[in-house]
Design a protein around this motif. Structure first.
Motif, mmCIF file in Angstrom:
data_model
loop_
_atom_site.group_PDB
_atom_site.id
_atom_site.type_symbol
_atom_site.label_atom_id
_atom_site.label_comp_id
_atom_site.label_asym_id
_atom_site.label_seq_id
_atom_site.Cartn_x
_atom_site.Cartn_y
_atom_site.Cartn_z
ATOM 1 N N TYR A 199 0.845 -1.209 0.000
ATOM 2 C CA TYR A 199 0.000 0.000 0.000
ATOM 3 C C TYR A 199 0.877 1.256 0.000
ATOM 4 O O TYR A 199 0.642 2.197 -0.756
ATOM 5 C CB TYR A 199 -0.926 -0.005 1.217
ATOM 6 C CG TYR A 199 -2.166 -0.845 1.025
ATOM 7 C CD1 TYR A 199 -3.356 -0.262 0.601
ATOM 8 C CD2 TYR A 199 -2.159 -2.212 1.249
ATOM 9 C CE1 TYR A 199 -4.503 -1.006 0.425
ATOM 10 C CE2 TYR A 199 -3.298 -2.978 1.076
ATOM 11 C CZ TYR A 199 -4.472 -2.372 0.664
ATOM 12 O OH TYR A 199 -5.595 -3.120 0.472
ATOM 13 N N TYR A 200 1.896 1.240 0.837
ATOM 14 C CA TYR A 200 2.778 2.400 0.925
ATOM 15 C C TYR A 200 3.512 2.637 -0.399
ATOM 16 O O TYR A 200 3.667 3.774 -0.832
ATOM 17 C CB TYR A 200 3.782 2.207 2.066
ATOM 18 C CG TYR A 200 3.307 2.730 3.412
ATOM 19 C CD1 TYR A 200 1.975 3.093 3.609
ATOM 20 C CD2 TYR A 200 4.193 2.884 4.475
ATOM 21 C CE1 TYR A 200 1.542 3.575 4.832
ATOM 22 C CE2 TYR A 200 3.766 3.372 5.713
ATOM 23 C CZ TYR A 200 2.440 3.715 5.883
ATOM 24 O OH TYR A 200 2.025 4.205 7.098
ATOM 25 N N ARG A 202 2.534 1.914 -3.406
ATOM 26 C CA ARG A 202 1.620 2.510 -4.384
ATOM 27 C C ARG A 202 1.336 3.973 -4.057
ATOM 28 O O ARG A 202 1.210 4.803 -4.955
ATOM 29 C CB ARG A 202 0.318 1.704 -4.449
ATOM 30 C CG ARG A 202 0.517 0.358 -5.148
ATOM 31 C CD ARG A 202 -0.794 -0.197 -5.628
ATOM 32 N NE ARG A 202 -1.605 -0.641 -4.522
ATOM 33 C CZ ARG A 202 -2.927 -0.502 -4.459
ATOM 34 N NH1 ARG A 202 -3.578 0.081 -5.448
ATOM 35 N NH2 ARG A 202 -3.587 -0.954 -3.429
ATOM 36 N N ALA A 203 1.253 4.282 -2.780
ATOM 37 C CA ALA A 203 1.061 5.680 -2.383
ATOM 38 C C ALA A 203 2.266 6.514 -2.815
ATOM 39 O O ALA A 203 2.116 7.617 -3.346
ATOM 40 C CB ALA A 203 0.852 5.782 -0.876
ATOM 41 N N ASN A 206 2.178 7.248 -6.427
ATOM 42 C CA ASN A 206 1.158 8.244 -6.767
ATOM 43 C C ASN A 206 1.578 9.661 -6.390
ATOM 44 O O ASN A 206 1.403 10.583 -7.180
ATOM 45 C CB ASN A 206 -0.160 7.910 -6.055
ATOM 46 C CG ASN A 206 -1.056 7.018 -6.876
ATOM 47 O OD1 ASN A 206 -2.118 7.429 -7.309
ATOM 48 N ND2 ASN A 206 -0.620 5.792 -7.131
ATOM 49 N N ASP A 207 2.059 9.855 -5.174
ATOM 50 C CA ASP A 207 2.343 11.212 -4.712
ATOM 51 C C ASP A 207 3.161 11.138 -3.420
ATOM 52 O O ASP A 207 2.638 10.860 -2.352
ATOM 53 C CB ASP A 207 1.017 11.953 -4.458
ATOM 54 C CG ASP A 207 1.229 13.429 -4.137
ATOM 55 O OD1 ASP A 207 2.306 13.780 -3.608
ATOM 56 O OD2 ASP A 207 0.314 14.217 -4.414
ATOM 57 N N ALA A 210 2.177 13.698 -0.571
ATOM 58 C CA ALA A 210 0.947 13.302 0.115
ATOM 59 C C ALA A 210 1.228 12.106 1.015
ATOM 60 O O ALA A 210 0.714 12.019 2.133
ATOM 61 C CB ALA A 210 -0.143 12.972 -0.897
ATOM 62 N N ALA A 211 2.057 11.183 0.539
ATOM 63 C CA ALA A 211 2.403 10.016 1.346
ATOM 64 C C ALA A 211 3.108 10.451 2.639
ATOM 65 O O ALA A 211 2.789 9.977 3.724
ATOM 66 C CB ALA A 211 3.281 9.059 0.549
ATOM 67 N N VAL A 216 4.151 8.341 5.900
ATOM 68 C CA VAL A 216 4.945 7.337 5.190
ATOM 69 C C VAL A 216 6.410 7.776 5.140
ATOM 70 O O VAL A 216 6.712 8.855 4.626
ATOM 71 C CB VAL A 216 4.422 7.121 3.754
ATOM 72 C CG1 VAL A 216 5.256 6.063 3.039
ATOM 73 C CG2 VAL A 216 2.959 6.726 3.770
ATOM 74 N N VAL A 218 9.124 7.725 3.247
ATOM 75 C CA VAL A 218 9.279 7.401 1.830
ATOM 76 C C VAL A 218 10.606 6.696 1.552
ATOM 77 O O VAL A 218 10.649 5.659 0.888
ATOM 78 C CB VAL A 218 9.130 8.669 0.960
ATOM 79 C CG1 VAL A 218 9.512 8.392 -0.479
ATOM 80 C CG2 VAL A 218 7.696 9.183 1.025
ATOM 81 N N GLU B 73 6.766 13.085 8.019
ATOM 82 C CA GLU B 73 6.265 11.771 8.442
ATOM 83 C C GLU B 73 6.444 11.578 9.949
ATOM 84 O O GLU B 73 5.649 10.924 10.608
ATOM 85 C CB GLU B 73 6.936 10.633 7.659
ATOM 86 C CG GLU B 73 8.447 10.588 7.705
ATOM 87 C CD GLU B 73 9.096 11.408 6.608
ATOM 88 O OE1 GLU B 73 8.418 12.267 6.007
ATOM 89 O OE2 GLU B 73 10.301 11.194 6.343
ATOM 90 N N PHE B 84 -3.949 19.197 2.217
ATOM 91 C CA PHE B 84 -3.363 20.130 1.262
ATOM 92 C C PHE B 84 -4.448 20.989 0.619
ATOM 93 O O PHE B 84 -5.518 20.493 0.285
ATOM 94 C CB PHE B 84 -2.605 19.371 0.168
ATOM 95 C CG PHE B 84 -1.353 18.704 0.650
ATOM 96 C CD1 PHE B 84 -0.170 19.421 0.769
ATOM 97 C CD2 PHE B 84 -1.350 17.365 0.992
ATOM 98 C CE1 PHE B 84 0.981 18.811 1.221
ATOM 99 C CE2 PHE B 84 -0.204 16.740 1.452
ATOM 100 C CZ PHE B 84 0.971 17.460 1.560
ATOM 101 N N PHE B 90 -4.570 10.257 -3.959
ATOM 102 C CA PHE B 90 -3.842 9.285 -4.780
ATOM 103 C C PHE B 90 -4.775 8.830 -5.899
ATOM 104 O O PHE B 90 -5.773 8.151 -5.630
ATOM 105 C CB PHE B 90 -3.413 8.081 -3.941
ATOM 106 C CG PHE B 90 -2.542 8.424 -2.769
ATOM 107 C CD1 PHE B 90 -1.312 9.049 -2.961
ATOM 108 C CD2 PHE B 90 -2.940 8.137 -1.473
ATOM 109 C CE1 PHE B 90 -0.505 9.373 -1.877
ATOM 110 C CE2 PHE B 90 -2.140 8.452 -0.385
ATOM 111 C CZ PHE B 90 -0.926 9.079 -0.593
ATOM 112 N N ILE B 101 -4.055 4.297 3.658
ATOM 113 C CA ILE B 101 -2.675 4.793 3.755
ATOM 114 C C ILE B 101 -2.508 5.609 5.037
ATOM 115 O O ILE B 101 -1.520 5.470 5.759
ATOM 116 C CB ILE B 101 -2.305 5.657 2.518
ATOM 117 C CG1 ILE B 101 -2.414 4.853 1.219
ATOM 118 C CG2 ILE B 101 -0.907 6.256 2.668
ATOM 119 C CD1 ILE B 101 -1.482 3.675 1.112
ATOM 120 N N ARG B 149 -8.525 10.832 5.243
ATOM 121 C CA ARG B 149 -7.292 10.064 5.407
ATOM 122 C C ARG B 149 -6.344 10.746 6.396
ATOM 123 O O ARG B 149 -5.587 10.074 7.092
ATOM 124 C CB ARG B 149 -6.622 9.801 4.055
ATOM 125 C CG ARG B 149 -6.101 11.017 3.373
ATOM 126 C CD ARG B 149 -5.577 10.714 1.984
ATOM 127 N NE ARG B 149 -4.875 11.892 1.503
ATOM 128 C CZ ARG B 149 -4.303 12.001 0.323
ATOM 129 N NH1 ARG B 149 -4.353 10.993 -0.526
ATOM 130 N NH2 ARG B 149 -3.680 13.104 -0.014
#
Ligand SMILES: Nc1ncnc2c1ncn2[C@@H]1O[C@H](COP(=O)(O)OP(=O)(O)O)[C@@H](O)[C@H]1O
Ligand SMILES: [Mg+2]
Lengths: 362, 246
Positions: A199-200, A202-203, A206-207, A210-211, A216, A218, B73, B84, B90, B101, B149
């Motif tokens: 899941y992480y 894919r996040a 994507n961005d 945002a993750a 997250v 990264v 994080e 934001f 996503f 997430i 989220r």
């Protein structure tokens, strides 16, 4: 892999199809009945496993590597050196190679990922070229000449040996081991895709910002992805060395190999479990055919062809063959899992317009 | 001790001072509004607090812990989540997966993350959209996902950057209800808006930024009558009206 694919995976039709496929794959060596055809089948499996390993990094995390051959080569060399110098069984050598490749990947990944942006693909090319050059000049590992893997012998004659992972009389075991590797990497991929890591990743693809805003780490998860990708590429590398019984830097680490691995996954469909497998089944026999037509191996023509294909797919069919499959399936069954209300259908059509509008203002 | 303490925060971009010596605090259980015209420095301040920019000067404390310069994080795991202004849903993930997430900040279990996500999706009214891809959502739903989220990370302080902008009046009313409900769950809210009307009815306190400086702070009723605020931000357009509700 989207929820849609997971859900579809539990339908009875899917299991029946999978069962049939398993039967066909298990019986294939009996059907092929020639070493040259078996060789192509084994190559398909080798590339399927390599593309699947590439997919963990390139497909899920979106980090396009054009240097995975370096990991493959490290696996091949580690087990080969352990075996030819100290008679360590290649099965242990396989694990050793996986470890070496994973550690190397993390050491390379750490600074490159911190660099961020789109440097990753280029950095991986440079990484693989440097490894290739080092191995070409390094006496201990045989330099450009490479290494011959000593035969396992019984009564002085080359023999078949599970312990030494060598089959000099009958090649079928190679096929089944390669098949097992594909199943292993695929199982790991499915496991990862359903776990927090998947899941992480894919996040992250994507961005990344945002993750991060959702907690997250990264860099840590990219390193996990590259370590996994490297480890499984290396495992396949050991297998390949035992299959050829001869390795040199060109065969195991050249750029065309890296590009072909990426191409197989991209053609099949990145970020899906079935994509790399389908890509290998389609592309590798075709590549072998054109190679025998064009004559010679590993020339620049291959590279131009592969590169061109990657560009074409990215432009016209970015989701690869799996994207085509999805499209057909959706047309048959209606797109979403839960049938959309009129309101939802409307919302879907309006979204891009509103989205653009908002982004310009924001 | 306040939940969030912002102390003398300055943020410079080359020559431009986006935040100048901004200090304020947010108490546990409050809804605080942060308003100011476009370009006042609200988003920049959010980025400094949430770890996306290191402030040039000043300190930020969350529940007494100095979090100045922490990575975003890490700030999340300390209990602060943000959304934001320009939504960052996503696109290839479904609504449920988007929210999962966030939930994974609290658990390593996929099943548990799914449970958290489904509960919150129901709470924020996204249940019927759970399996829709982020890319296929309306802007209003994207904003809702953004909020859901962030909430899924289990924050003590939730910072919302213009969640109401671009919404229809009906959607705004729903959003206001939602923010109240979030506070009822025990989450403190720092709300950035540049449209004043939406902030006033739900905020316990309002902080006003203009050209990077804090120019006023107080209860909504006092803010709407503050001449400096009216001059700097509202101009002649906004006629003060009684909005205080609590
Ligand atoms: N990353 C950045 N680099 C340079 N200038 C920026 C950056 N982000 C914001 N600014 C500038 O800082 C000022 C404040 O912007 P912002 O914080 O977005 O205001 P608001 O959210 O109140 O509309 C603006 O002049 C903007 O152009
Ligand atoms: Mg802003």
């Amino acid at each position: 892999m989207t929820t849609a694919t997971v859900r579809t995976g539990t339908r009875p039709v899917f299991w029946v199809a999978l069962g049939l496929l398993a039967v066909v794959l298990l019986a294939l060596p009996l059907i092929l009945r020639s070493d040259s055809r078996l060789n192509i089948a084994i190559l398909v499996l080798v590339y399927a496993a390599l593309a699947q390993a590439w997919n963990l990094l390139g497909g899920f995390a979106g980090q396009i590597s054009l240097g995975n051959a370096a990991f493959f080569g490290l696996g091949a060399y580690t087990s080969t050196i352990l075996f030819s110098r100290w008679e360590v069984t290649p099965w242990l050598g396989m694990l050793g190679g996986a470890l070496v490749a994973a550690v190397f990947a993390v050491i390379i990944g750490y600074p490159v990922f911190r660099l961020g942006g789109h440097y990753f693909a280029i950095a991986t090319i440079a990484m693989a070229e440097i490894v290739l050059t080092v191995f070409n000049d390094w006496e201990f590992v045989g330099g450009a000449v490479g290494l011959l893997i000593p035969f396992a012998r019984v009564d002085g004659r080359p023999a078949d040996s599970w312990y030494y992972l060598q089959f000099n009389q009958h090649k079928e075991p190679y096929y089944y081991i390669a098949l097992a590797l594909v199943v292993l990497v695929t199982a790991v991929t499915i496991g990862v895709s359903r776990s927090k890591v998947g899941y992480y990743l894919r996040a992250i693809k994507n961005d990344q910002q945002a993750a991060r805003a959702l907690g997250v780490h990264v860099l840590r998860y990219k390193l996990i992805a590259i370590a996994l990708s490297a480890a499984f590429s290396a495992i396949v590398g050991t297998f390949y060395a035992q299959y050829l019984l001869y390795i040199d830097p060109e065969t195991t680490m050249r750029l065309e190999l890296s590009v072909l691995i990426a191409l197989v996954a991209i053609l099949g469909g990145v970020g899906t479990v079935a994509g790399p497998l389908i890509g290998a089944a389609v592309l590798i026999p075709a590549a072998e055919l054109t190679r025998s037509q064009l004559g010679g191996t590993g020339n620049a023509v291959d590279l131009i062809l592969y590169g061109g294909l990657i560009i074409l797919i990215s432009i016209f069919q970015p989701n690869g063959l799996m994207g085509l499959v999805e499209r057909v399936r959706r047309r048959g069954r209606g797109r979403p899992l839960t049938p959309p209300s009129d309101e939802e259908a409307l919302a879907r059509e309006e979204a891009p317009l509103l989205g653009t509008y908002e982004e310009e203002r924001g | 001790m306040a939940l969030l303490e912002v102390d003398g925060v300055t943020k410079q971009f080359d020559g431009l001072v986006a935040n100048q010596d901004v200090s304020f605090h947010v108490e546990e259980g409050e809804i605080v509004g942060l308003i100011g015209p476009n370009g006042a420095g609200k988003t920049t301040l959010f980025n400094c607090i949430s770890g996306f920019f290191p402030p040039t000067r000043g300190t930020i404390r969350l529940d007494g812990t100095d979090i100045t310069g922490w990575a975003p994080e890490r700030v999340v795991h300390q209990g602060l989540a943000r959304t934001f202004q320009v939504v960052r849903t996503f696109p290839d993930l479904t609504v449920r997966e988007n929210v999962m997430i966030g939930a994974f900040a609290r658990t390593n279990s996929t099943a548990q993350a799914r449970r958290i996500a489904d509960e919150l999706i129901a709470f924020t009214g996204l249940a019927s959209r759970a399996d829709v891809l982020g890319a296929n959502l309306t802007i209003a739903d994207k904003k809702r996902v953004e909020l859901t989220r962030a909430l899924a990370t289990g924050p003590r302080l939730l910072m919302l950057d213009e969640v109401m902008a671009g919404l229809t009046p009906t959607e705004r009313v729903q959003a206001v209800e939602l923010i109240r409900a979030i506070r009822e769950r025990g989450v403190t809210v720092l709300l950035v808006e540049h449209v004043m009307e939406v902030v006033m009815p739900i905020s316990h306190r309002v902080i006003v930024l203009d050209s990077g400086r804090k120019i006023a702070e107080g209860p909504p009723a006092a803010i709407v009558e503050n001449p400096e605020v009216i001059a700097a931000y509202l101009g002649e357009k906004y006629r003060p009206q009684r909005t205080g509700e609590d």
